[in-house]
Design an enzyme around this catalytic site. Structure first.
Site, short mmCIF file in Angstrom:
data_model
loop_
_atom_site.label_atom_id
_atom_site.label_comp_id
_atom_site.label_asym_id
_atom_site.label_seq_id
_atom_site.Cartn_x
_atom_site.Cartn_y
_atom_site.Cartn_z
N THR A 152 42.24 38.53 55.84
CA THR A 152 42.65 37.26 56.43
C THR A 152 41.65 36.18 56.07
OG1 THR A 152 43.66 38.44 58.29
CG2 THR A 152 43.25 36.08 58.58
N VAL B 245 39.42 33.03 56.22
CA VAL B 245 38.75 32.23 57.23
C VAL B 245 38.72 30.78 56.76
CG1 VAL B 245 36.56 31.86 58.44
CG2 VAL B 245 37.37 34.18 58.01
N PHE C 133 37.98 40.19 56.51
CA PHE C 133 37.99 38.76 56.73
C PHE C 133 37.34 38.09 55.53
CE2 PHE C 133 38.47 40.67 60.84
CZ PHE C 133 39.54 39.95 61.36
N LYS C 134 38.12 37.21 54.90
CA LYS C 134 37.76 36.64 53.60
C LYS C 134 36.95 35.36 53.82
CE LYS C 134 39.97 35.67 49.15
NZ LYS C 134 41.28 35.58 48.46
N ILE C 135 35.71 35.38 53.36
CA ILE C 135 34.73 34.34 53.65
C ILE C 135 34.14 33.82 52.35
CG2 ILE C 135 32.52 33.88 54.80
CD1 ILE C 135 33.19 36.23 56.69
#
Length: 402
Positions: A162, A164, A198-200
């Site tokens: 997902t 961010v 979680f894609k940062i």
């Protein structure tokens, strides 16, 4: 039975989702029936590729005949770059990414299976009751991302990554708060944390957020890595997945100069994007970091052959098709060479300057113009997409029939 990415399975790890003008076509029925439909479509389109229960180190694309795809899949996890809705049928994704780009695509298609997930988010009573318009829109976007991510988790065996909000890229605590908010929403719909990434963005603040989140057991996926300094800092932070865009670095090098890291690779006669992926892989494996390296923006078969052994390769559909159509003899099959391995990593030499404990100042000093410019461009694109989603939600809220 599943199409599987081995632990840790990568997520969609589609580099991005380009959805304009495309139609998503799932058959009606239960989630289980949709998965069966995916399997049947895949097997009709690719009869040589067998779907089997995951075990050992097998690839998500396990081939039963002598094709180039069969050969390369024994070295690296080959992940179909299923960024186009039409290709879900030919290449069922093993995992998925949910992002602002995906939300825009869903809102532009009247009959996708995910449209209801967005409409339900816009009808959420908790968001609806917020008086502050900005907070209300943020709440709607969070709910939409998670609702769609929850639906994707039912359709793919691997993890869902997902995105961010990129506007938080330079706010460590803002990133952490956003991830906690998203994680709570996923918990509300019974998606377990082990199914999530979680894609940062790989700013220093993003890398530090990854370190803190990983210490809590929350899996992170650091993207926009364009320099060795970023890759090494991300590995030291313990990021679950580190994503390098091989082709974008090459594109920059063709049109620019003045980046010491890129120019050093060129002087050695190496492609700068492939050289960075190789160096990052060797660093991760030589020094025992837990991170898995993903090579993205792979443009052709030669790129893929040069990266054999890297943990994950996102392969464009045209490359997969070419690999599948290229039949090899038994002798040719074993002529493919693993370019990257823990054994080769163990003898790779790094300079003292590269083996430092990375901090914000060292990272800023070491990032060359290519990494700075490409990171900025990636963030700008993500921010623009996030703003477009909010503008769109502001226009269509409240949804009809609610």
């Amino acid at each position: 039975m599943s199409l599987s990415l081995q632990s840790p399975p990568f997520s969609a790890l589609s580099s991005s989702l380009h959805l304009q003008g495309r139609r998503l076509s799932f058959s009606a029925g239960s989630t289980a029936s949709k998965v069966v439909v995916f399997k049947n479509y895949f097997q009709r389109s690719f009869p040589h590729i067998q779907i089997r229960a995951s075990s050992g180190n097998s690839s998500s694309l396990d081939t039963g005949s002598n094709t180039e795809l069969d050969a390369v899949s024994s070295f690296s996890e080959i992940v179909p770059d299923t960024v186009i809705f039409d290709d879900f049928e030919r290449f069922p994704p093993t995992a998925a990414t949910v992002s602002s780009a995906l939300l825009l695509g869903i809102c532009g298609l009247p009959d996708t299976v995910f449209r209801n997930a967005v409409e339900m988010a816009l009808a959420d009573s908790g968001c609806y009751g917020l008086e502050n318009a900005d907070l209300r829109l943020s709440c709607f976007v969070n709910k939409a991302l998670v609702n769609v991510g929850g639906d994707l988790a039912k359709l793919v065996p691997g993890r869902v990554s997902t995105e961010v909000d990129a506007r938080l890229a330079y706010d460590t605590h803002g990133i952490i708060r956003k991830v906690h908010d998203l994680l709570r929403l996923y918990n509300d719909i019974n998606v377990p944390p082990e199914r999530l990434l979680f894609k940062i963005p790989s700013t220093w603040q993003g890398i530090e957020a990854s370190r803190l989140l990983e210490s809590e057991g929350i899996q992170t996926h650091l993207t926009f890595v364009y320099s060795f300094a970023q890759a090494a800092a991300a590995a030291q932070a313990g990021a679950s997945v580190i994503q390098i865009f091989v082709g974008r670095i090459r594109d920059w090098a063709r049109n620019h100069s003045g980046d010491p890291e890129i120019e050093a690779a060129i002087r050695r006669g190496e492609d700068p994007g492939l050289a960075l992926a190789t160096k990052a892989y060797n660093y991760i494996h030589k020094y025992g970091h837990k991170s898995k390296l993903m090579a993205a923006a792979v443009r052709n078969k030669q790129d893929l052959f040069s990266l054999l052994g890297v943990d994950y390769i996102i392969a464009p559909l045209k490359v997969l098709q070419s690999l599948k159509e290229s039949v090899t003899t038994p002798d040719e099959k074993y002529s493919f060479v693993r370019r990257l391995s823990p054994q080769s990593a163990s003898i790779y030499n790094f300079s003292e300057e590269e083996l430092v404990k990375w901090d914000q100042l060292k990272l800023a000093s070491a990032m060359g113009p290519a990494a700075v410019e490409l990171l900025a461009a990636g963030l700008e694109g993500y921010v623009n997409q996030a703003k477009r989603v909010e503008e769109l939600f502001g226009k269509i809220w409240p949804p009809p029939n609610v």
